[in-house]
Design a protein around this motif. Structure first.
Motif, short mmCIF file in Angstrom:
data_model
loop_
_atom_site.label_atom_id
_atom_site.label_comp_id
_atom_site.label_asym_id
_atom_site.label_seq_id
_atom_site.Cartn_x
_atom_site.Cartn_y
_atom_site.Cartn_z
N THR A 57 21.81 3.54 -25.13
CA THR A 57 21.40 4.95 -25.19
C THR A 57 20.48 5.18 -26.38
OG1 THR A 57 23.47 5.62 -24.14
CG2 THR A 57 22.25 7.32 -25.31
N ASN A 61 16.60 6.35 -26.07
CA ASN A 61 16.12 7.54 -26.77
C ASN A 61 14.94 7.22 -27.67
OD1 ASN A 61 18.05 9.10 -25.52
ND2 ASN A 61 19.48 9.01 -27.23
N ARG A 65 11.12 8.59 -27.36
CA ARG A 65 10.45 9.22 -28.50
C ARG A 65 9.11 8.55 -28.78
NH1 ARG A 65 9.62 8.45 -33.68
NH2 ARG A 65 10.83 6.54 -33.80
#
Length: 70
Positions: A57, A61, A65
């Motif tokens: 995760t 992420n 980004r």
């Protein structure tokens, strides 16, 4: 480098042999000991899966980004 790997192999071998001997000489019954070992392995596996999912995760992420920044 060869000495380091020989040393590392010795440590691993000693740990495995020591662990095996301690399990064989433990004062608990075989069935009880196997149940304890199985519980330990199950807990360790569950913790590893949770840690892997959390890390995945985090990496997803971070990737999202970075893609937004491009």
């Amino acid at each position: 480098m060869k000495k380091f790997f020989s040393f590392l192999l010795g440590i691993i071998t000693g740990a495995i042999l020591g662990g095996t001997l301690s399990l064989m000489l433990a004062p608990t019954k075989g069935q009880e000991l196997r149940a304890h070992i199985q519980d330990y392995i199950d807990n360790l596996t569950a913790e590893a899966q949770i840690a892997a999912a959390q890390r995945r995760t985090e990496l997803e992420n971070e990737l999202a980004r970075l893609r937004k920044q491009s």
